[in-house]
Structure formats: C-alpha cells, structure tokens
Design a protein around this motif. Structure first.
Motif, PDB file in Angstrom:
ATOM      1  N   THR A 189       0.810  -1.218   0.000  1.00  0.00           N
ATOM      2  CA  THR A 189       0.000   0.000   0.000  1.00  0.00           C
ATOM      3  C   THR A 189       0.847   1.272   0.000  1.00  0.00           C
ATOM      4  O   THR A 189       0.332   2.373  -0.134  1.00  0.00           O
ATOM      5  CB  THR A 189      -0.945   0.029   1.216  1.00  0.00           C
TER       6      THR A 189
ATOM      7  N   PHE B   7       0.640   3.991  -2.680  1.00  0.00           N
ATOM      8  CA  PHE B   7      -0.494   4.926  -2.706  1.00  0.00           C
ATOM      9  C   PHE B   7      -0.013   6.383  -2.751  1.00  0.00           C
ATOM     10  O   PHE B   7      -0.474   7.193  -3.545  1.00  0.00           O
ATOM     11  CB  PHE B   7      -1.383   4.700  -1.467  1.00  0.00           C
TER      12      PHE B   7
ATOM     13  N   ASN C 120      -7.677  11.382  -2.785  1.00  0.00           N
ATOM     14  CA  ASN C 120      -7.558  10.191  -1.943  1.00  0.00           C
ATOM     15  C   ASN C 120      -8.749   9.270  -2.092  1.00  0.00           C
ATOM     16  O   ASN C 120      -8.619   8.055  -2.248  1.00  0.00           O
ATOM     17  CB  ASN C 120      -7.450  10.594  -0.462  1.00  0.00           C
ATOM     18  N   GLN C 121      -9.911   9.890  -2.074  1.00  0.00           N
ATOM     19  CA  GLN C 121     -11.161   9.130  -2.117  1.00  0.00           C
ATOM     20  C   GLN C 121     -11.290   8.358  -3.437  1.00  0.00           C
ATOM     21  O   GLN C 121     -11.485   7.144  -3.433  1.00  0.00           O
ATOM     22  CB  GLN C 121     -12.287  10.163  -1.984  1.00  0.00           C
TER      23      GLN C 121
ATOM     24  N   GLN D 152      -8.573   5.610  -3.993  1.00  0.00           N
ATOM     25  CA  GLN D 152      -8.833   4.398  -3.225  1.00  0.00           C
ATOM     26  C   GLN D 152      -9.841   3.501  -3.937  1.00  0.00           C
ATOM     27  O   GLN D 152      -9.634   2.294  -4.059  1.00  0.00           O
ATOM     28  CB  GLN D 152      -9.344   4.764  -1.828  1.00  0.00           C
TER      29      GLN D 152
ATOM     30  N   LYS E 142      -9.032  -0.318  -5.751  1.00  0.00           N
ATOM     31  CA  LYS E 142      -9.687  -1.508  -5.203  1.00  0.00           C
ATOM     32  C   LYS E 142     -10.084  -2.461  -6.322  1.00  0.00           C
ATOM     33  O   LYS E 142      -9.896  -3.664  -6.255  1.00  0.00           O
ATOM     34  CB  LYS E 142     -10.939  -1.106  -4.420  1.00  0.00           C
TER      35      LYS E 142
END
Lengths: 479, 95
Positions: free
Chosen positions: A446, A449, A470-471, A474, A478
């Motif tokens: 991770t 990121f 960020n939102q 993510q 996924k």
C-alpha cells in the motif's frame, strides 16, 4: 570545584521623548553633528536645566511595570568626572533618591519562572558621541558630537540574581518587551537605544560571600550578552582554579573574537563625589499622579500571554511568541477578529509570516501583508478554493508583491480542482501509465499509494483537492 | 588638621589641576580653615530642621515635552578650542 556565577545587569534605555531631558533640543537621531545643541546641553556656565515632565512620567510607568515602589521624594545628583563626551564635567543623574526602587521582573526559563529583583530605576542624561575617525580629518584626534548629550535615559539596575548568560539574555529580552509595550523606549540595541552592562563574579558553590566582580561593557545584542557573560564566567573560574585573583576592573566584550578584554589603565580611579544638583528642585510625584499613571498602564506582555492562552485556547508557547511585541499581538488579534480560528491563525503567523519577516530582518510593523489581507487568504483557503500547500505559495507572493490573495489565485489559475470527473480522468491516466504500481498495490504494497497521489498532484500542478484525490484513488485501486 | 596635603593633591588630580609645592601648602591651609569653620556652624542646633540642598522649598518644576529650535551650529562651536567637520576636536581618546 563547582562554581556559580553572580550577575547583576545595568540597563540604559533611551526614552522616546521628543525633546531632551533638561532643554528643548530635539532628540532626533541621525542629525548632522552638533546641530541639536543649545547652551544648556553644551554645559555653558549660568544656564538653568528644567526637567521634562514626560521623562518623569516614563520613569514612573516603568517603575510601576517593574513592581517598584515609586519614591515620594526624588532628587537629581551630579556625578563628577571628566571625559570629552561630557561637556559640564558632570553627568546629571540620581544617587541617593532614585525615582523607583525595590521591584522585580519574572522571567521564564524552560517552563519555570524565576524572579529577578530590580534594585532601582533612575533618570539621567545621556553623554555625547565620541568619534575616533571622521572622513577627511587629520588623525591623532577624537571628535565630539553633542547631539546625544541630554537625551533622557532610564537606568534600570537588577539585583545580583542572575546566574548565567542565558538568564541574562532572557531577562534583557523580557525587559525590552515591557519597555516597548510601555512605549517608553524603542529597544533598538544596534543603534544603542537599549544598552547593557553587567557586574559579574563567581564563587564556589555554597560559599556565602561574593567574589570580586568585573564590570562588562559593550554587549549590544542579546546574543553578545550571553556570549560575553558565558566567556567571562569561564575566564574567572580558570583564573581562580590556577590560584590567581580576579581584579575589580572594567572589561570590554570583543564580539569578533568572542572574548572580554581588560580596560585597565584606560580609566582613572572612580571618585564621582555625588552631590544633589542645586539647579534642579526635588520631585514629589504625589499619589494622584502615580495612581493616574497606574490606571493608564497598558496590558503588559505577561498579562497578554495569559489572556491569549485563556481566551483563544492557545498553547502557552504560541501565546508567548505572539505577545513578545504589542504590534505582533495586535496583528494576531485583528486576524482572529476577521477569521475566528485562533489556532489556525497562530500557526500561520508563527510559521509562515515570522519566517518571511525573519528572512528579511523586518519587524511586524513593516509587514507588507495586512491582517485584512491575511484573513482574506484564510477565507479563500477555508472555502476550499485553494489547498493549504498552494496557500503558502500565494502567501509568499502576497508578501513579495502586496497583491490580494483573490487576485493572485485568479491571475495564476490556482483554483483548487475539486471536480470529481476531472480528477477521475487524471487518475485514470496516472494508473494507466503505471501498471506495475497498480499491481504492487493490489498485491498488498500500500506504500505506492503516496506515489500515485504525488503523480496526480504533479499533473494538476498541486491544484487537485487532496481529499477528493484520496477518495477516488482508493476506489479505483480496489477494483 | 582637618585635611591632609595628600587629600588636597587627590582633589587637584580629580579636577585636573596642577599646583606648585607652595600652592599646595597654601591651599591645604586655606581648606583647613574652611573646614574648621564648619565646627562653628555645627554649634547651631538643627535637631528640628530637615536637611536640604535648597534654600527655598520648591518641588516639581517641569517643562512640557516640546521641541524648540536649537542654536546655530557656528554658535555651538564658538567656544570650541579646536574644531573640525562640525565637531569639537579633542586629544585622541583611545578606546
């Protein structure tokens, strides 16, 4: 053996009056030599000095702020000695009956408070300026400019309660801050409007009697005060350890070499033969006048610090920094009035604003960004128009150019990108360009990121709203 | 003797005055006379009189903090034994 140092400071503060202490010549700094003089300050025979009322007022103010007793009866005395910067052959000063005495000043040392006694506060006249070289003149002479002669001074004498160069420096900083709050002295050490001499001796720890003391002169910054005293403590200990004795003498601090040098032989034995000056009448301030001045005292640094901590819920550290100067405290309060988030304002002032001022060696009074302009920047940030990081850039530009935050943001197109669709497109592009990274992330690494966030920021020149980045990132990673 | 020759010499030094042997003797004698006269003054009973340095009791004589014009530079320098560059010129003072 363990030793301790015993230090007392004598501080001279030039008062911010318009005219001199005993005549009506101006106190303005920087005039052509000897143009601000008259028969009184030149010490002509038969002249009559008359005391400037404002000087007494400043002295009472300072005495009260330093918790002194203001004397009901105070007298000027003549201090007799010869030196070319002193035209009369004596300095008008105070001796037996100073205007204020027996006070104290609390200083803060790494979280603890130490009380330093104030022996006395008295009024006196400054001497002239001696120059050893002037342009175009023959050498082998000294030259005297009497413009400074008769400029009012306060002498503030501390008890020998100070134990190190560090304590002395903090005492001096605390005192300077109070004098500036009271608006009695501008506190400029480089120009000599605040000067400091020290009496210093050392003694084996536990011994009651004081050792022989030396007088240190010429320490014209907080740093030099600390350096000079620390050097002198070491020097005196060394002399004693080698079985020598300390001479009672005046020593000069040489800031270039960082050492103190004896002035031995350059001074006659002191025998000032003080006596009351018959030209000046005694001062009896009276309760009413003292009470009137007391009632008009401004909020002092310590009180302001406590109020900031209490009313704005700031950490002690913030409150202390913000209350060092009245102008800085006023700046902070005006910003908070316009943008009521004290901690955010405090953080910004302490990190961004003070950093730029320090870089340019400027005081807050010379800050090109007004509290109104800074508050406007906070509002732009608060609305989410720009990120905190961009705000720092904008602020630097405001500081350099004096433009408003809105103008800079508009002109440079710095408005934060909060549009989800736009950010999504960029993220898709970044992910497509780094398939390895995507795989690593999906295999549990991770850490990559942060790398992706950085890439997106790079693409948008830092303008993307980090929260939204960020939102979306993510979500995308996924799947 | 109320005052010694050494003391007179010391006072002369502080006042930057030089005297011949004869003058020193004469001044010592004269100052001794003056100090002896104080014994006479001491005979006055002053137990109820407060010490003062003024003949009349005046206090709080002030001027307001107002600037007035200084005198012309040439007047300021008029009594300077030596002058240069608008300054009083004095023998070199070593710092």
């Amino acid at each position: 053996m363990e030793y301790e140092a015993i230090i007392g400071l004598e501080v001279h503060a030039q008062l911010l009056t318009k005219s001199k202490i005993f005549c009506s010549c101006t106190t303005q700094f920087g005039a052509s030599p000897n143009t601000n003089t008259c028969p009184v300050c030149l010490g002509m025979p038969g002249v009559l000095p008359v005391l400037n009322k404002k000087v007494v007022e400043c002295a009472i103010k300072t005495g009260l702020a330093l918790k002194c007793e203001v004397a009901p009866y105070s007298v000027f005395a003549r201090k007799n000695y010869f030196y070319p910067d002193l035209p009369k052959g004596y300095q008008i000063s105070q001796y037996e009956h100073p205007l204020a005495k027996n006070g104290y000043l609390d200083i803060e040392l790494e979280g603890t408070v130490k009380r330093i006694g104030i022996t006395r506060v008295h009024m006196e006249e400054d001497a002239g300026k001696l120059m050893h070289e002037i342009e175009g003149a023959v050498t082998g002479y000294s030259y005297v400019d009497f413009n400074r002669t008769g400029v009012p001074l306060l002498e503030i004498v501390s008890e020998p309660d100070i134990r190190s160069g560090e304590e002395a420096s903090i005492y001096l900083q605390t005192l300077r801050s109070i004098l500036r709050y009271l608006e009695v002295c501008d506190g400029n050490m480089e120009e000599g409007s605040l000067r400091c001499d020290a009496n210093i001796s050392v003694r084996p720890k536990g011994q009651k009697e004081f050792g022989t003391r030396a007088e240190l002169k010429n320490m014209n910054s907080f740093k030099f005060v600390r350096m000079a005293l620390d050097y002198e403590i070491e020097r005196q200990i060394e002399v004693l350890e080698e079985g020598g004795t300390i001479l009672q003498e005046a020593r000069l601090f040489d800031s270039k070499q960082g050492i103190t040098i004896s002035m031995r032989g350059k001074e006659e034995a002191h025998d000032y033969r003080y006596f009351p000056d018959p030209d000046l009448v005694p001062i009896e301030p009276g309760k009413d006048w003292v009470e009137e001045i007391k009632a008009a005292l401004p909020e002092l640094p310590q009180q302001k610090k406590e109020r900031f901590t209490r009313d704005y819920s700031l950490p002690e550290y913030d409150s202390r920094i913000l209350s060092t100067s009245k102008a800085l405290a006023d700046y902070f309060e005006e910003c908070v009035r316009l943008f009521p988030q004290p901690k955010a304002v405090s953080n910004w002032i302490m990190s961004e604003l003070l950093r730029l001022l320090k870089k340019d060696n400027r005081e807050i009074e010379e800050c090109p960004v007004s509290p109104q302009q800074l508050a406007a920047l906070f509002h732009v940030m608060d609305k989410g128009t720009i990120s905190g990081k961009i705000a720092k850039q904008v602020f630097e530009e405001m500081y350099e150019t004096g433009s408003s935050a809105e103008d800079i943001v508009r002109k440079k197109g710095l408005t934060q990108v909060s549009d989800g669709a736009e950010i999504e497109t960029i993220i898709a592009k970044v992910l497509a360009a780094n398939p390895d990274g995507v795989e690593k992330y999906r295999n549990g690494n991770t850490k990559v990121f942060g790398f992706f966030v950085g890439e997106v920021m790079k693409e948008t020149k830092g303008k993307a709203n980090p929260k939204i980045v960020n939102q979306i990132l993510q979500e995308k990673l996924k799947t | 003797m109320k005052i010694s020759r050494d003391q007179v010499e010391h006072i002369a030094l502080l006042a930057r005055l030089e005297f011949s042997e004869k003058e020193l003797e004469a001044f010592t004698r004269q100052m001794d006379n003056i100090l002896t006269y104080f014994d006479k003054l001491k005979e006055v009973d002053t137990t109820l009189v407060e010490p003062t340095s003024h003949a009349i009791r005046v206090t709080n004589v002030f001027r307001e903090d107002e600037v007035k014009k200084s005198i012309a530079l040439d007047l300021s320098l008029k009594n300077a034994p030596e002058q240069e560059g608008n300054c009083f010129r004095v023998p070199k003072i070593i710092e």
